[in-house]
Design an enzyme around this catalytic site. Structure first.
Site, PDB file in Angstrom:
ATOM      1  N   GLY A  37      19.564 108.065  70.167  1.00 59.51           N
ATOM      2  CA  GLY A  37      19.259 109.483  70.150  1.00 59.51           C
ATOM      3  C   GLY A  37      17.833 109.702  69.665  1.00 59.51           C
ATOM      4  N   CYS A  38      17.284 110.865  69.982  1.00 59.57           N
ATOM      5  CA  CYS A  38      15.884 111.135  69.617  1.00 59.57           C
ATOM      6  C   CYS A  38      15.718 111.295  68.110  1.00 59.57           C
ATOM      7  CB  CYS A  38      15.363 112.361  70.362  1.00 59.57           C
ATOM      8  SG  CYS A  38      16.436 113.813  70.276  1.00 59.57           S
ATOM      9  N   TYR A  39      16.580 112.056  67.463  1.00 59.95           N
ATOM     10  CA  TYR A  39      16.507 112.170  66.002  1.00 59.95           C
ATOM     11  C   TYR A  39      16.714 110.813  65.323  1.00 59.95           C
ATOM     12  CZ  TYR A  39      16.550 117.353  65.730  1.00 59.95           C
ATOM     13  OH  TYR A  39      16.232 118.699  65.799  1.00 59.95           O
TER      14      TYR A  39
END
Length: 348
Positions: free
Chosen positions: A150-152
Site C-alpha cells: 500500500g502507498c501509506y
C-alpha cells in the site's frame, strides 16, 4: 520484449502503470482492461497517454490476460483474488490491491470484508529484514505472484525501518500521521473529494486505528524488528492530487544518540537507488518526488522527549503503487531493478 496486460487500466493506478510501461525498454503494453469502461477508447479515459489513445479498453477476461508474460491487477480491494485464481502459474501476476498483502488471516478479517486469500511475495525491495537476513527483494527474484505494498505502508515503513533494523526504536509506541493527495482514494466520483470540498483545507479520516493500512504497517515493521510492533496510524486528506508525506515517531531506546540514529538511516539506504536520506536540515516535500519513483527521508532525535522523528515523502501513484509494481516485475523477470523507472521528479 515481454508483454504486460493491465486490468483496471481506467483508474489512476492503472493509468500510472501504463505511463511507466510506455517508457520501459524491455516491456510492452498488452491488453488494457476495465470493467465499467470496457469498450471506451483509452484516450477518452487517460488523455495524457497519447501513444495509447486509440487502444480500446476490453473486459478483463482471464483467457485474454493469460496470453501475456505479466498481468498487473490495478483493481479494487477484493476483486484481484477471484481473477488471479483463474490465471496460470507461469504468468507473473502483480497485484496493486490489498488482497495478498497480509500474512495473518485474523488481521485481514479484522479490517476487510472478504475471506483471506493468502499472502504473496511482498513487493517492497528495500525492506530490511530482521537481524540482517536480507532485504525484501530477495523474495521477488523469479516470483510469479507479487503483492504491491500500500502507498501509506511504503512511506511509513521506509521512514522507520532503519531504526528498528538497528535496534534503536522501542516497538510499543509508534505514532504515524500521514497526509495523502486525493488520487489515493481512486477515480470514482465521491462527494467529499470534489474540488469545492477539498481545496483550501485538510481533514483526517480513518481515525482511531480503523484504517486498513494499519495491519500492513505493523506487519512490515514487525518483520524488521523481530518483535511485535504496534502503530497508531492517522491518515489525513491534503488538497493536492498526488503525494504522501508521512511523519512518524517512535520512542528511542535509552542508549540511542543523535549520531547513531542518523548513521543507522544513512547506512541502511546507502546502496538503495530509490531511497534517499536528505542532508541535515533538509526535510522531504511531496513536490520534490512528483512523478518519480524516489523516496525522500529525513530523521531527527528529539532529545527532550526521547522520540525519533522520521519523515518520508513519496508519490503515491508512482513509488506508492505503479513504480513499485514495475520494480517487482523487473525483479521477477531478472531485469535490472530500476529499469524504466524515473529517478527525477517534475517541477514546479
Amino acid at each position: 520484449m515481454r508483454s504486460v496486460a493491465v486490468a483496471g487500466a481506467s483508474g489512476y493506478a492503472g493509468g500510472e502503470l501504463l505511463r511507466l510501461l510506455l517508457g520501459h525498454p524491455e516491456l510492452e503494453v498488452g491488453a488494457v482492461c476495465a470493467a465499467s469502461q470496457a469498450g471506451s477508447l483509452l484516450g477518452a479515459v487517460h488523455p495524457h497517454l497519447m501513444p495509447l489513445a486509440e487502444r480500446r479498453l476490453e473486459a478483463a477476461d482471464p483467457a485474454l490476460l493469460a496470453r501475456h508474460d505479466v498481468v498487473a491487477l490495478a483493481l479494487p480491494h477484493g476483486a484481484s483474488a477471484p481473477l488471479a485464481a483463474q490465471l496460470p502459474d507461469h504468468v507473473v501476476v502483480v497485484d496493486c490491491g490489498a488482497d495478498f498483502r497480509l500474512e495473518d488471516p485474523a488481521a485481514w478479517e479484522a479490517f476487510y470484508d472478504t475471506p483471506h486469500a493468502g499472502a504473496w511475495a511482498y513487493g517492497l525491495p528495500e525492506l530490511p529484514l530482521e537481524a540482517g537476513s536480507g532485504r525484501g527483494r530477495d523474495a521477488l527474484a523469479g516470483a510469479t505472484r507479487v503483492a504491491v505494498p500500500g502507498c501509506y505502508p511504503t512511506a511509513t515503513t521506509l521512514a522507520l525501518a532503519p531504526g528498528f533494523a538497528a535496534g534503536l526504536l522501542e516497538p510499543d509506541d509508534v505514532v504515524v500521521v500521514a497526509a495523502s493527495g486525493t488520487s489515493g482514494a481512486g477515480k470514482g466520483l465521491k462527494p467529499h473529494l470534489l474540488g469545492a470540498e477539498v481545496m483550501g483545507g485538510m481533514s483526517p479520516y480513518g481515525v482511531g486505528g480503523v484504517h486498513r493500512h494499519t495491519p500492513e504497517i505493523e506487519q512490515n515493521l514487525s518483520r524488521v524488528a523481530g518483535a511485535a510492533v504496534t502503530v497508531s496510524f492517522t491518515p489525513t486528506l491534503a488538497p493536492m492530487p498526488r503525494g504522501i508525506l508521512a511523519t512518524c515517531t517512535a520512542r528511542a531506546v535509552p542508549s540511542a544518540t543523535a549520531d547513531e540514529v542518523r548513521a543507522a538511516w544513512e547506512s541502511c539506504y546507502a546502496a538503495e537507488e530509490f531511497v534517499h536520506v536528505l542532508a541535515p536540515g533538509r526535510w522531504p516535500r511531496t513536490a520534490d518526488v512528483l512523478g518519480s519513483n524516489q523516496v525522500q527521508v529525513q530523521v531527527a532525535l528529539d532529545e527532550r522527549t526521547r522520540r525519533v522523528v522520521a519523515v518520508a515523502a513519496i508519490d503515491n501513484l508512482t513509488k506508492g503503487t505503479a513504480g513499485a509494481a514495475v520494480q517487482a516485475i523487473n525483479l521477477a523477470l531478472g531485469l535490472p531493478e530500476g529499469l524504466g523507472l524515473p529517478t527525477v521528479g517534475v517541477a514546479p
